[in-house]
Design an enzyme around this catalytic site. Structure first.
Site, PDB file in Angstrom:
ATOM      1  N   ARG A  37     -37.133 -76.964 -37.777  1.00 26.44           N
ATOM      2  CA  ARG A  37     -37.102 -77.333 -36.362  1.00 26.44           C
ATOM      3  C   ARG A  37     -36.598 -76.190 -35.482  1.00 26.44           C
ATOM      4  O   ARG A  37     -37.060 -76.045 -34.341  1.00 26.44           O
ATOM      5  CB  ARG A  37     -36.215 -78.560 -36.160  1.00 26.44           C
ATOM      6  CG  ARG A  37     -36.922 -79.813 -36.620  1.00 26.44           C
ATOM      7  CD  ARG A  37     -36.038 -81.007 -36.478  1.00 26.44           C
ATOM      8  NE  ARG A  37     -36.827 -82.220 -36.606  1.00 26.44           N
ATOM      9  CZ  ARG A  37     -36.307 -83.419 -36.782  1.00 26.44           C
ATOM     10  NH1 ARG A  37     -35.006 -83.566 -36.858  1.00 26.44           N
ATOM     11  NH2 ARG A  37     -37.089 -84.462 -36.881  1.00 26.44           N
ATOM     12  N   LYS A 198     -42.630 -99.462 -45.428  1.00 27.25           N
ATOM     13  CA  LYS A 198     -42.726-100.786 -44.845  1.00 27.25           C
ATOM     14  C   LYS A 198     -43.853-100.903 -43.832  1.00 27.25           C
ATOM     15  O   LYS A 198     -44.079-100.010 -43.033  1.00 27.25           O
ATOM     16  CB  LYS A 198     -41.403-101.150 -44.182  1.00 27.25           C
ATOM     17  CG  LYS A 198     -40.275-101.253 -45.198  1.00 27.25           C
ATOM     18  CD  LYS A 198     -39.078-102.022 -44.684  1.00 27.25           C
ATOM     19  CE  LYS A 198     -38.483-101.425 -43.440  1.00 27.25           C
ATOM     20  NZ  LYS A 198     -37.223-102.030 -43.040  1.00 27.25           N
ATOM     21  N   GLY A 348     -41.254 -88.262 -41.262  1.00 25.73           N
ATOM     22  CA  GLY A 348     -40.224 -87.515 -41.994  1.00 25.73           C
ATOM     23  C   GLY A 348     -40.584 -87.279 -43.456  1.00 25.73           C
ATOM     24  O   GLY A 348     -40.692 -86.135 -43.915  1.00 25.73           O
ATOM     25  N   GLY A 371     -40.364 -90.193 -35.450  1.00 26.12           N
ATOM     26  CA  GLY A 371     -40.481 -91.337 -34.538  1.00 26.12           C
ATOM     27  C   GLY A 371     -41.408 -91.051 -33.370  1.00 26.12           C
ATOM     28  O   GLY A 371     -42.211 -91.897 -32.971  1.00 26.12           O
TER      29      GLY A 371
HETATM   30  P1  ADP Z   1     -42.499 -91.429 -43.094  1.00 26.50           P
HETATM   31  O1  ADP Z   1     -41.059 -90.957 -43.036  1.00 26.50           O
HETATM   32  O2  ADP Z   1     -43.421 -90.348 -43.522  1.00 26.50           O
HETATM   33  O3  ADP Z   1     -42.920 -92.113 -41.821  1.00 26.50           O
HETATM   34  P2  ADP Z   1     -41.726 -93.880 -44.390  1.00 26.50           P
HETATM   35  O4  ADP Z   1     -40.322 -93.631 -43.933  1.00 26.50           O
HETATM   36  O5  ADP Z   1     -42.447 -95.010 -43.788  1.00 26.50           O
HETATM   37  O6  ADP Z   1     -42.591 -92.538 -44.247  1.00 26.50           O
HETATM   38  O7  ADP Z   1     -41.735 -94.153 -45.953  1.00 26.50           O
HETATM   39  C1  ADP Z   1     -41.404 -93.176 -46.904  1.00 26.50           C
HETATM   40  C2  ADP Z   1     -40.890 -93.801 -48.176  1.00 26.50           C
HETATM   41  O8  ADP Z   1     -41.765 -94.784 -48.677  1.00 26.50           O
HETATM   42  C3  ADP Z   1     -40.746 -92.789 -49.273  1.00 26.50           C
HETATM   43  O9  ADP Z   1     -39.388 -92.472 -49.434  1.00 26.50           O
HETATM   44  C4  ADP Z   1     -41.352 -93.477 -50.508  1.00 26.50           C
HETATM   45  O10 ADP Z   1     -40.517 -93.407 -51.646  1.00 26.50           O
HETATM   46  C5  ADP Z   1     -41.494 -94.904 -50.055  1.00 26.50           C
HETATM   47  N1  ADP Z   1     -42.597 -95.585 -50.759  1.00 26.50           N
HETATM   48  C6  ADP Z   1     -43.891 -95.213 -50.812  1.00 26.50           C
HETATM   49  N2  ADP Z   1     -44.583 -96.056 -51.626  1.00 26.50           N
HETATM   50  C7  ADP Z   1     -43.711 -96.985 -52.075  1.00 26.50           C
HETATM   51  C8  ADP Z   1     -43.811 -98.116 -52.966  1.00 26.50           C
HETATM   52  N3  ADP Z   1     -44.981 -98.453 -53.519  1.00 26.50           N
HETATM   53  N4  ADP Z   1     -42.693 -98.832 -53.198  1.00 26.50           N
HETATM   54  C9  ADP Z   1     -41.536 -98.487 -52.635  1.00 26.50           C
HETATM   55  N5  ADP Z   1     -41.354 -97.444 -51.799  1.00 26.50           N
HETATM   56  C10 ADP Z   1     -42.432 -96.689 -51.526  1.00 26.50           C
HETATM   57 MG    MG Z   2     -39.247 -92.076 -43.027  1.00 26.54          MG
END
Ligand code: ADP
Ligand code: MG
Length: 391
Positions: A37, A198, A348, A371
């Site tokens: 960053r 989620k 992230g 975000g």
């Molecule tokens: P980002 O930060 O890229 O927006 P998220 O915060 O929504 O992504 O989610 C990232 C997390 O989702 C990762 O740490 C990963 O371990 C978890 N994840 C991905 N697939 C699964 C799964 N099938 N079950 C549980 N956790 C999962």
């Molecule tokens: Mg995340």
């Protein structure tokens, strides 16, 4: 496309310029960890310095609970930035008040001052107009280059823009250009890949992308809630009971656009060395959980990604933090790298995964804002951008 004034549109020579940067970086033992960053702000900082401005930089760091806390001091960032810029970076122990005012008053063109964490004042997150006014009083011009904080209406990201001429920096401009164009005016086929933990975090994104994208490829934990909505047993997988009904509605509305995995990797524990196997989509036995998409799914998704003209990816396809369950995520990263499309990655953990895959330099744009990039994909207006002067 980007209809806000930028630092190219204003005269900065001899001016004191307050730059809101996103220096919210990890600090370990008083040293900066990943400095992505900070580096991302250098084009803006160097341009302003070369054009004769005096730079007053401000940022938040972490989430300090009550007032100043040395754990969240930006002082280590001043030292790190001095090395990156190859010049001295002065540091003020407060972002407003006598210390900030004295340091800002002394500052000469070509010099750089970093102010202490804006979140040491409760007025920051409350978007207190008095705090915004005091920040503004330090400078002649305000530049917002903190894309990662632009979805928050805080004193240093939004309020201050009401007291000074306010324009965008180069990072802000670049982020909005890529993400904005992908959403508003994508080259088609436009494929969105959505995963992560989620579904509830991203329902707004799915809804908006269903109206924009040609295909949405679902993976990660959020796929489980869609499986449940189709009446499948998912064993001990992560599922959001509250979101099953929403998932059912989304599937009914736009069944053709939403793609779900056709095979998955299941494990008998949530652990890096769990016993695991690939199964075609169907019921998951009790005691087992889905931790990744399977190879058939990677192949099907990769074909859609390779023939796309625009690809946006948010959310890992599996628990990529465990090597046994990283193949889906890294497979998708490979497909993006090989695609001729404009490829954009935000989020992230998604960005961390792409960096781990070693393919980051083959992605068109990697967003610095988690975000903020999600809110762009939801089609929302970012308050930190809205407050800037129109072109
Ligand atoms: P980002 O930060 O890229 O927006 P998220 O915060 O929504 O992504 O989610 C990232 C997390 O989702 C990762 O740490 C990963 O371990 C978890 N994840 C991905 N697939 C699964 C799964 N099938 N079950 C549980 N956790 C999962
Ligand atoms: Mg995340």
């Amino acid at each position: 496309m980007f209809n806000k004034k930028t630092i190219r549109d204003v005269d900065v020579r001899g001016k004191k310029v307050l730059v809101r940067v996103d220096f919210n970086v990890p600090i370990q033992d008083g040293k900066v960890g990943d400095d992505t960053r900070i580096r991302a702000s250098l084009p803006t900082l160097n341009y302003l310095l070369q054009n004769g401005a005096a730079l007053i930089l401000c940022s938040h760091l972490g989430r300090p609970k009550q007032g100043p806390d040395p754990k969240y001091s930006l002082r280590p960032v001043a030292e790190h930035l001095a090395r990156l810029l190859g010049q001295e970076v002065f540091f003020a122990e407060d972002c407003i008040g006598p210390k900030a005012e004295a340091a800002a008053a002394r500052l000469q063109p070509g010099q750089v001052l970093l102010l202490e964490n804006t979140r040491f004042h409760p007025g920051e997150e409350k978007n207190d107009p008095e705090m915004a006014r005091q920040l503004a009083a330090l400078a002649d011009l305000y530049v917002n280059d903190a894309f990662g904080s632009a979805h928050r209406a805080h004193a240093s990201t939004e309020g201050v823009a009401h007291f000074l001429p306010a324009v965008a920096g180069f990072l802000m401009e670049k982020e909005i250009q890529y993400l904005g164009a992908a959403i508003a005016n994508p080259e088609r086929p436009f494929v969105a890949v959505l995963g992560g933990a989620k579904i509830s975090d991203k329902i707004g994104v799915i809804r908006n992308l269903l109206t924009k994208a040609d295909s949405i490829l679902i993976g990660g934990g959020m796929a489980n809630t869609f499986f449940k909505a189709q009446g499948l047993e998912v064993g001990d997988s992560l599922v959001e009971a509250d979101a099953v009904e929403t998932a059912r509605q989304l599937l009914e509305q736009k069944n053709g656009k939403l793609h779900l995995p056709s095979d998955v990797v299941i494990a008998n524990a949530f652990s890096p060395d769990a016993e695991h196997k690939i199964i075609p989509l169907g019921h998951v036995p009790a005691g087992w959980r889905i931790l990744d998409i399977g190879p058939q799914t990677v192949q099907a998704y990769s074909e859609l990604i390779r023939s796309a003209r625009t690809v946006v990816w948010n959310g890992p396809m599996g628990v990529f933090e465990f090597p046994a369950f990283a193949k889906g995520t890294f497979g998708i990263a490979q497909a993006l790298a090989e695609s001729q499309a404009v490829t954009i990655v935000g989020g992230g953990e998604s960005v961390a995964a792409v960096q781990q895959s070693g393919l980051a330099d083959r992605i068109t744009h990697i967003s610095t804002g988690g975000g903020a990039s999600l809110e762009m994909l939801e089609g929302l207006t970012l308050p930190g951008v809205a407050a800037l002067l129109d072109k």
